[in-house]
Design a protein around this motif. Structure first.
Motif, PDB file in Angstrom:
ATOM      1  N   CYS A  89       0.912  -1.059   0.031  1.00 56.31           N
ATOM      2  CA  CYS A  89       0.035   0.009  -0.019  1.00 56.31           C
ATOM      3  C   CYS A  89       0.826   1.080   0.033  1.00 56.31           C
ATOM      4  O   CYS A  89       1.764   1.402   1.079  1.00 56.31           O
ATOM      5  N   CYS A 174      -3.668   8.587  -0.130  1.00 60.96           N
ATOM      6  CA  CYS A 174      -3.889   7.263  -1.166  1.00 60.96           C
ATOM      7  C   CYS A 174      -3.916   7.883  -2.549  1.00 60.96           C
ATOM      8  O   CYS A 174      -4.889   8.305  -2.853  1.00 60.96           O
ATOM      9  N   CYS A 262      -7.037   0.441  -7.352  1.00 61.84           N
ATOM     10  CA  CYS A 262      -5.900   0.396  -6.838  1.00 61.84           C
ATOM     11  C   CYS A 262      -5.003  -1.063  -7.361  1.00 61.84           C
ATOM     12  O   CYS A 262      -5.482  -1.964  -7.215  1.00 61.84           O
TER      13      CYS A 262
HETATM   14 FE1  SF4 Z   1      -3.535   1.842  -0.105  1.00 66.31          FE
HETATM   15 FE2  SF4 Z   1      -5.100   3.316  -1.238  1.00 66.31          FE
HETATM   16 FE3  SF4 Z   1      -4.801   0.752  -2.289  1.00 66.31          FE
HETATM   17 FE4  SF4 Z   1      -6.162   1.596   0.206  1.00 66.31          FE
HETATM   18  S1  SF4 Z   1      -6.792   1.953  -2.122  1.00 66.31           S
HETATM   19  S2  SF4 Z   1      -4.503  -0.306  -0.085  1.00 66.31           S
HETATM   20  S3  SF4 Z   1      -4.912   3.103   0.861  1.00 66.31           S
HETATM   21  S4  SF4 Z   1      -3.235   2.398  -2.088  1.00 66.31           S
END
Ligand code: SF4
Ligand code: 13P
Length: 305
Positions: A89, A174, A262
């Protein structure tokens, strides 16, 4: 991937799962076929609660690294598998334990609240852990005028506004939620004037200001099930629509932005789940000294919700 191949893989996974006495946990952002193969699908809080309570000897974590690490923090005797070790992440990597130690030196009386989207080493430097589902409650219960909140500046800003407290924020964010812009919400509202709007508190404050509610991913699932909600604009990672559509036939769900993907959450596939159950790798471990300190912060969170 064809349905036939998916089904064959699913059968293989089921067989291996029994042999290994494993449980498969999936985050709400996982690929649809991964969610459909899991024993439980949820948000970060629910997944850590499940991980804390499971009787299984092996936990296959379909999510990102910090989630599997949290399961390892809570289950020292168990094997925690993350089917792709590269599923990280980026927000969790925006603060190191050393950076947090330096911040604590500047504010020695402060209480440290750390978003679960962080490494075990950072949790080990913290007083409390929290998720987007319980951050307001946890911070609201702290009787100290000085609070350091890391690493998500936007969740921190949201919690500060909701609790009326002043938080010292870390400039993390994020990258996926940053792709959702105020103009996206305005456009979706014009296209679907009867729809309610929910967004994740990792979104920018000017996006949150345009929504009816800012909720964790499972908070959104519960909101969508309400009888007064028939159409919903959803401001978070797009794969949540899989579960929303599956659980709410007849209702309409619209992604606030189709760019909110993501890439790390997409690294877990059925092939990799089968392979990791076969090889019992990659296993996520946490050094005992860090685990014990990190667990204290996670336990304080789990006790408070
Ligand atoms: Fe990380 Fe954003 Fe993916 Fe959640 S959506 S895992 S905060 S990068
Ligand atoms: P939730 O805890 O709301 O599921 O969020 C996790 C996450 O990584 C959001 O980007």
């Amino acid at each position: 991937m064809s349905d036939k191949r998916d089904n064959a893989l699913r059968e293989q996974i089921l067989k291996l799962k029994k042999e290994r006495n494993a449980v498969i946990l999936s985050h709400n952002y996982q690929r649809g076929e991964v969610q459909d193969t899991a024993d439980f699908v949820g948000d970060s809080l629910e997944l850590s609660q499940k991980a804390a309570k499971t009787d299984a000897e092996v936990i296959v974590f379909c999510g990102v690294h910090f989630m599997a690490e949290t399961a390892a923090i809570l289950n020292p005797g168990k094997t925690v598998l993350l089917p792709d070790a590269g599923a990280g992440c980026p927000m969790a990597n925006m603060i190191t334990a050393e950076q947090l130690r330096q911040q604590k030196q500047k504010m020695p009386k402060a209480t440290v609240v750390t978003y679960i989207n962080s490494s075990a080493a950072v949790k080990a430097e913290s007083d409390y852990c929290c998720t987007s589902a319980n951050g307001v409650k946890i911070v609201g219960s702290i009787d100290n005028p000085e609070i350091i909140f890391v690493p998500d500046q936007y969740l921190g800003d949201f919690i500060a506004k909701r609790t009326g407290k002043t938080l010292t924020l870390w400039p993390g964010y994020c990258p996926t939620h940053m792709r959702i812009l105020p103009e996206d919400i305005i456009k979706r509202k014009q296209e679907h004037p009867k729809a309610k709007v929910v967004v994740h508190p990792e979104c920018r404050p000017d996006v949150i200001a345009l929504a009816d509610e800012a909720l964790s991913t499972s908070g959104m699932i519960r909101y969508a099930a309400r009888p007064d909600v028939q159409e919903l604009v959803v401001g978070t990672e797009v794969e949540i629509l899989h579960r929303l559509n599956k659980e709410n036939p007849g209702k309409q769900f619209y992604a606030a932005s189709k760019k909110a993907i993501c890439p790390n959450m997409k690294k877990i596939t059925l092939d990799k789940i089968a392979e990791s159950l076969e090889t019992m790798a990659p296993a996520i471990t946490v050094p005992e000294e860090i685990r014990l300190r990190a667990k204290a912060a996670v336990d304080r969170m789990l006790a408070g919700v």
